[in-house]
Design a protein around this motif. Structure first.
Motif, PDB file in Angstrom:
ATOM      1  N   TYR A 173       0.844  -1.197   0.000  1.00 15.96           N
ATOM      2  CA  TYR A 173       0.000   0.000   0.000  1.00 15.96           C
ATOM      3  C   TYR A 173       0.879   1.246   0.000  1.00 15.96           C
ATOM      4  O   TYR A 173       1.937   1.262   0.626  1.00 15.96           O
ATOM      5  CB  TYR A 173      -0.847   0.055   1.274  1.00 15.96           C
ATOM      6  CG  TYR A 173      -1.644  -1.182   1.604  1.00 15.96           C
ATOM      7  CD1 TYR A 173      -1.034  -2.304   2.141  1.00 15.96           C
ATOM      8  CD2 TYR A 173      -3.019  -1.210   1.415  1.00 15.96           C
ATOM      9  CE1 TYR A 173      -1.761  -3.440   2.464  1.00 15.96           C
ATOM     10  CE2 TYR A 173      -3.767  -2.331   1.745  1.00 15.96           C
ATOM     11  CZ  TYR A 173      -3.124  -3.443   2.264  1.00 15.96           C
ATOM     12  OH  TYR A 173      -3.870  -4.556   2.595  1.00 15.96           O
ATOM     13  N   TYR A 197       0.423   5.383   0.998  1.00 18.65           N
ATOM     14  CA  TYR A 197      -0.399   6.430   1.592  1.00 18.65           C
ATOM     15  C   TYR A 197       0.436   7.709   1.598  1.00 18.65           C
ATOM     16  O   TYR A 197       1.662   7.662   1.504  1.00 18.65           O
ATOM     17  CB  TYR A 197      -0.748   6.100   3.057  1.00 18.65           C
ATOM     18  CG  TYR A 197      -1.528   4.841   3.280  1.00 18.65           C
ATOM     19  CD1 TYR A 197      -0.877   3.628   3.465  1.00 18.65           C
ATOM     20  CD2 TYR A 197      -2.916   4.852   3.343  1.00 18.65           C
ATOM     21  CE1 TYR A 197      -1.590   2.443   3.693  1.00 18.65           C
ATOM     22  CE2 TYR A 197      -3.637   3.672   3.575  1.00 18.65           C
ATOM     23  CZ  TYR A 197      -2.955   2.496   3.740  1.00 18.65           C
ATOM     24  OH  TYR A 197      -3.673   1.339   3.974  1.00 18.65           O
ATOM     25  N   PHE A 210      -5.155   7.339   1.497  1.00 23.28           N
ATOM     26  CA  PHE A 210      -4.866   6.159   0.670  1.00 23.28           C
ATOM     27  C   PHE A 210      -4.546   6.597  -0.757  1.00 23.28           C
ATOM     28  O   PHE A 210      -5.228   7.441  -1.335  1.00 23.28           O
ATOM     29  CB  PHE A 210      -6.080   5.230   0.675  1.00 23.28           C
ATOM     30  CG  PHE A 210      -6.047   4.167  -0.387  1.00 23.28           C
ATOM     31  CD1 PHE A 210      -6.781   4.306  -1.554  1.00 23.28           C
ATOM     32  CD2 PHE A 210      -5.270   3.038  -0.218  1.00 23.28           C
ATOM     33  CE1 PHE A 210      -6.761   3.327  -2.531  1.00 23.28           C
ATOM     34  CE2 PHE A 210      -5.239   2.048  -1.187  1.00 23.28           C
ATOM     35  CZ  PHE A 210      -5.981   2.191  -2.352  1.00 23.28           C
ATOM     36  N   TYR A 217      -3.116   0.431  -3.934  1.00 23.15           N
ATOM     37  CA  TYR A 217      -3.022  -0.859  -3.247  1.00 23.15           C
ATOM     38  C   TYR A 217      -2.728  -1.934  -4.285  1.00 23.15           C
ATOM     39  O   TYR A 217      -3.450  -2.050  -5.280  1.00 23.15           O
ATOM     40  CB  TYR A 217      -4.344  -1.111  -2.529  1.00 23.15           C
ATOM     41  CG  TYR A 217      -4.683  -2.532  -2.134  1.00 23.15           C
ATOM     42  CD1 TYR A 217      -5.940  -3.062  -2.438  1.00 23.15           C
ATOM     43  CD2 TYR A 217      -3.803  -3.328  -1.434  1.00 23.15           C
ATOM     44  CE1 TYR A 217      -6.286  -4.348  -2.054  1.00 23.15           C
ATOM     45  CE2 TYR A 217      -4.142  -4.614  -1.049  1.00 23.15           C
ATOM     46  CZ  TYR A 217      -5.386  -5.121  -1.359  1.00 23.15           C
ATOM     47  OH  TYR A 217      -5.730  -6.393  -0.972  1.00 23.15           O
ATOM     48  N   ASP A 266      -5.486  -1.326  -7.145  1.00 23.56           N
ATOM     49  CA  ASP A 266      -6.562  -0.380  -6.851  1.00 23.56           C
ATOM     50  C   ASP A 266      -5.939   1.009  -6.822  1.00 23.56           C
ATOM     51  O   ASP A 266      -5.270   1.364  -5.860  1.00 23.56           O
ATOM     52  CB  ASP A 266      -7.206  -0.737  -5.507  1.00 23.56           C
ATOM     53  CG  ASP A 266      -8.326   0.221  -5.104  1.00 23.56           C
ATOM     54  OD1 ASP A 266      -9.057  -0.112  -4.162  1.00 23.56           O
ATOM     55  OD2 ASP A 266      -8.455   1.306  -5.709  1.00 23.56           O
ATOM     56  N   ASP A 277      -1.825 -11.007   3.299  1.00 22.08           N
ATOM     57  CA  ASP A 277      -3.273 -11.109   3.328  1.00 22.08           C
ATOM     58  C   ASP A 277      -3.688 -12.567   3.404  1.00 22.08           C
ATOM     59  O   ASP A 277      -3.477 -13.342   2.482  1.00 22.08           O
ATOM     60  CB  ASP A 277      -3.879 -10.451   2.087  1.00 22.08           C
ATOM     61  CG  ASP A 277      -3.681  -8.948   2.118  1.00 22.08           C
ATOM     62  OD1 ASP A 277      -3.881  -8.320   1.076  1.00 22.08           O
ATOM     63  OD2 ASP A 277      -3.316  -8.429   3.184  1.00 22.08           O
ATOM     64  N   ASN A 321      -9.302 -12.927   6.275  1.00 17.40           N
ATOM     65  CA  ASN A 321      -9.731 -11.570   6.577  1.00 17.40           C
ATOM     66  C   ASN A 321      -8.670 -10.764   7.303  1.00 17.40           C
ATOM     67  O   ASN A 321      -8.953  -9.699   7.835  1.00 17.40           O
ATOM     68  CB  ASN A 321     -11.010 -11.610   7.417  1.00 17.40           C
ATOM     69  CG  ASN A 321     -12.204 -12.025   6.599  1.00 17.40           C
ATOM     70  OD1 ASN A 321     -12.267 -11.756   5.400  1.00 17.40           O
ATOM     71  ND2 ASN A 321     -13.128 -12.702   7.225  1.00 17.40           N
ATOM     72  N   SER A 322      -7.455 -11.282   7.355  1.00 15.26           N
ATOM     73  CA  SER A 322      -6.429 -10.562   8.091  1.00 15.26           C
ATOM     74  C   SER A 322      -5.664  -9.646   7.158  1.00 15.26           C
ATOM     75  O   SER A 322      -5.087 -10.087   6.179  1.00 15.26           O
ATOM     76  CB  SER A 322      -5.462 -11.556   8.742  1.00 15.26           C
ATOM     77  OG  SER A 322      -4.386 -10.868   9.349  1.00 15.26           O
ATOM     78  N   TYR A 323      -5.670  -8.381   7.437  1.00 15.54           N
ATOM     79  CA  TYR A 323      -4.936  -7.419   6.622  1.00 15.54           C
ATOM     80  C   TYR A 323      -4.109  -6.512   7.533  1.00 15.54           C
ATOM     81  O   TYR A 323      -4.149  -5.301   7.408  1.00 15.54           O
ATOM     82  CB  TYR A 323      -5.907  -6.575   5.788  1.00 15.54           C
ATOM     83  CG  TYR A 323      -6.697  -7.389   4.783  1.00 15.54           C
ATOM     84  CD1 TYR A 323      -7.985  -7.812   5.071  1.00 15.54           C
ATOM     85  CD2 TYR A 323      -6.152  -7.732   3.556  1.00 15.54           C
ATOM     86  CE1 TYR A 323      -8.706  -8.549   4.163  1.00 15.54           C
ATOM     87  CE2 TYR A 323      -6.872  -8.471   2.630  1.00 15.54           C
ATOM     88  CZ  TYR A 323      -8.155  -8.884   2.939  1.00 15.54           C
ATOM     89  OH  TYR A 323      -8.865  -9.613   2.037  1.00 15.54           O
ATOM     90  N   GLU A 324      -3.357  -7.098   8.416  1.00 15.31           N
ATOM     91  CA  GLU A 324      -2.530  -6.308   9.318  1.00 15.31           C
ATOM     92  C   GLU A 324      -1.388  -5.698   8.516  1.00 15.31           C
ATOM     93  O   GLU A 324      -0.587  -6.414   7.915  1.00 15.31           O
ATOM     94  CB  GLU A 324      -1.992  -7.184  10.445  1.00 15.31           C
ATOM     95  CG  GLU A 324      -3.085  -7.734  11.337  1.00 15.31           C
ATOM     96  CD  GLU A 324      -2.545  -8.637  12.433  1.00 15.31           C
ATOM     97  OE1 GLU A 324      -3.324  -8.966  13.351  1.00 15.31           O
ATOM     98  OE2 GLU A 324      -1.359  -9.006  12.371  1.00 15.31           O
ATOM     99  N   GLN A 325      -1.301  -4.404   8.536  1.00 11.85           N
ATOM    100  CA  GLN A 325      -0.312  -3.696   7.736  1.00 11.85           C
ATOM    101  C   GLN A 325       0.862  -3.254   8.594  1.00 11.85           C
ATOM    102  O   GLN A 325       0.682  -2.815   9.730  1.00 11.85           O
ATOM    103  CB  GLN A 325      -0.934  -2.465   7.081  1.00 11.85           C
ATOM    104  CG  GLN A 325      -2.017  -2.807   6.080  1.00 11.85           C
ATOM    105  CD  GLN A 325      -2.652  -1.593   5.477  1.00 11.85           C
ATOM    106  OE1 GLN A 325      -1.960  -0.646   5.088  1.00 11.85           O
ATOM    107  NE2 GLN A 325      -3.952  -1.595   5.404  1.00 11.85           N
ATOM    108  N   TYR A 326       2.042  -3.340   8.010  1.00 11.86           N
ATOM    109  CA  TYR A 326       3.262  -2.901   8.662  1.00 11.86           C
ATOM    110  C   TYR A 326       3.889  -1.809   7.805  1.00 11.86           C
ATOM    111  O   TYR A 326       4.098  -2.001   6.607  1.00 11.86           O
ATOM    112  CB  TYR A 326       4.216  -4.093   8.860  1.00 11.86           C
ATOM    113  CG  TYR A 326       3.600  -5.117   9.778  1.00 11.86           C
ATOM    114  CD1 TYR A 326       2.763  -6.122   9.276  1.00 11.86           C
ATOM    115  CD2 TYR A 326       3.785  -5.056  11.154  1.00 11.86           C
ATOM    116  CE1 TYR A 326       2.146  -7.028  10.122  1.00 11.86           C
ATOM    117  CE2 TYR A 326       3.178  -5.970  12.009  1.00 11.86           C
ATOM    118  CZ  TYR A 326       2.354  -6.947  11.471  1.00 11.86           C
ATOM    119  OH  TYR A 326       1.736  -7.840  12.316  1.00 11.86           O
ATOM    120  N   PHE A 327       4.162  -0.693   8.455  1.00  7.63           N
ATOM    121  CA  PHE A 327       4.580   0.498   7.741  1.00  7.63           C
ATOM    122  C   PHE A 327       6.090   0.667   7.711  1.00  7.63           C
ATOM    123  O   PHE A 327       6.790   0.301   8.654  1.00  7.63           O
ATOM    124  CB  PHE A 327       3.971   1.745   8.391  1.00  7.63           C
ATOM    125  CG  PHE A 327       2.535   1.954   8.056  1.00  7.63           C
ATOM    126  CD1 PHE A 327       1.545   1.265   8.744  1.00  7.63           C
ATOM    127  CD2 PHE A 327       2.156   2.825   7.045  1.00  7.63           C
ATOM    128  CE1 PHE A 327       0.206   1.450   8.429  1.00  7.63           C
ATOM    129  CE2 PHE A 327       0.827   3.024   6.728  1.00  7.63           C
ATOM    130  CZ  PHE A 327      -0.155   2.328   7.419  1.00  7.63           C
TER     131      PHE A 327
END
Lengths: 115, 108
Positions: A33, A35, A45, A48, A56, A97, A100-106
């Protein structure tokens, strides 16, 4: 293990120049992603990528912005003909992914200043 | 109306206080929910996922109310180090929407 890395950490450019921002996601993460965050504001956003699916791009603010992800790993965000309003911190995140897990690490972000 | 709304605060509380943040979302098809914290001039860091049954991690408790479309975060026994901006995140089919954040300052 290694986290998300971004380069450069800071970029100062003149109005009208093109810039490229790079993101290296966590190895094995399928989603990436972009941002941006202006000073004192929330995250906006941009784009993606998920696996081999079409990205997207609904958050890209204008056609001056584009991004690609090569080989399902590294991503480059390009801003053409930069404007002063493009000044912000550009943040990249990745996630593995699963269901349903979409834990994002920045990553730490690239601070872009357009003069 | 924003997709994800949070009370911006700021919340100023003494050490040891209990504080709660709420977040509402508009897309009833949303599937995953998270709380992140962001320190000044740093990137957001995942604090905890929010599960339908509610979940707890030490002093932090997260709740989800799908019927009313809100999530909450409760912090007990606040520490000075809890001072940060707390971001509510709602995900639908991979695309995440972040709230603008609630700022917490814990004072001695």
């Amino acid at each position: 293990g290694a986290g998300v890395s971004q380069s450069p950490s800071n970029k100062v450019t003149e109005k009208g120049k093109d810039v490229e921002l790079r993101c290296d996601p966590i190895s094995g993460h399928t989603a990436l992603y972009w941002y941006r965050q202006s000073l004192g504001q929330g995250l906006e956003f941009l784009i993606y990528f998920q696996g081999n699916s079409a990205p997207d791009k609904s958050g890209l603010p204008s056609d001056r912005f584009s991004a690609e992800r090569t080989g399902g790993s590294v991503s480059t965000l390009t801003i053409q003909r930069t404007q002063q309003e493009d000044s912000a911190v550009y943040l990249c995140a990745s996630s593995f992914d699963s269901g349903n897990s979409y834990e994002q690490y920045f990553g730490p972000g690239t601070r872009l200043t357009v003069t | 109306r924003k997709e994800v709304e949070q009370d911006p605060g700021p919340f100023n509380v003494p050490e040891g206080a209990t504080v709660a943040f709420n977040c509402t979302y508009s897309n009833s098809a949303s599937q995953s929910f998270f709380w992140y914290r962001q320190d000044c001039r740093k990137e957001p860091k995942l604090l905890m996922s929010v599960y339908s049954s509610g979940n707890e991690d030490g002093r932090f408790t997260a709740q989800l109310n799908r019927a009313s479309q809100y999530i909450s975060l409760l912090i007990r026994d606040s520490k000075l180090s809890d001072s940060a901006t707390y971001l509510c995140v709602v995900n639908n089919a991979g695309k995440s929407t972040f709230g603008d954040g609630t700022t917490l300052t814990v004072k001695p």
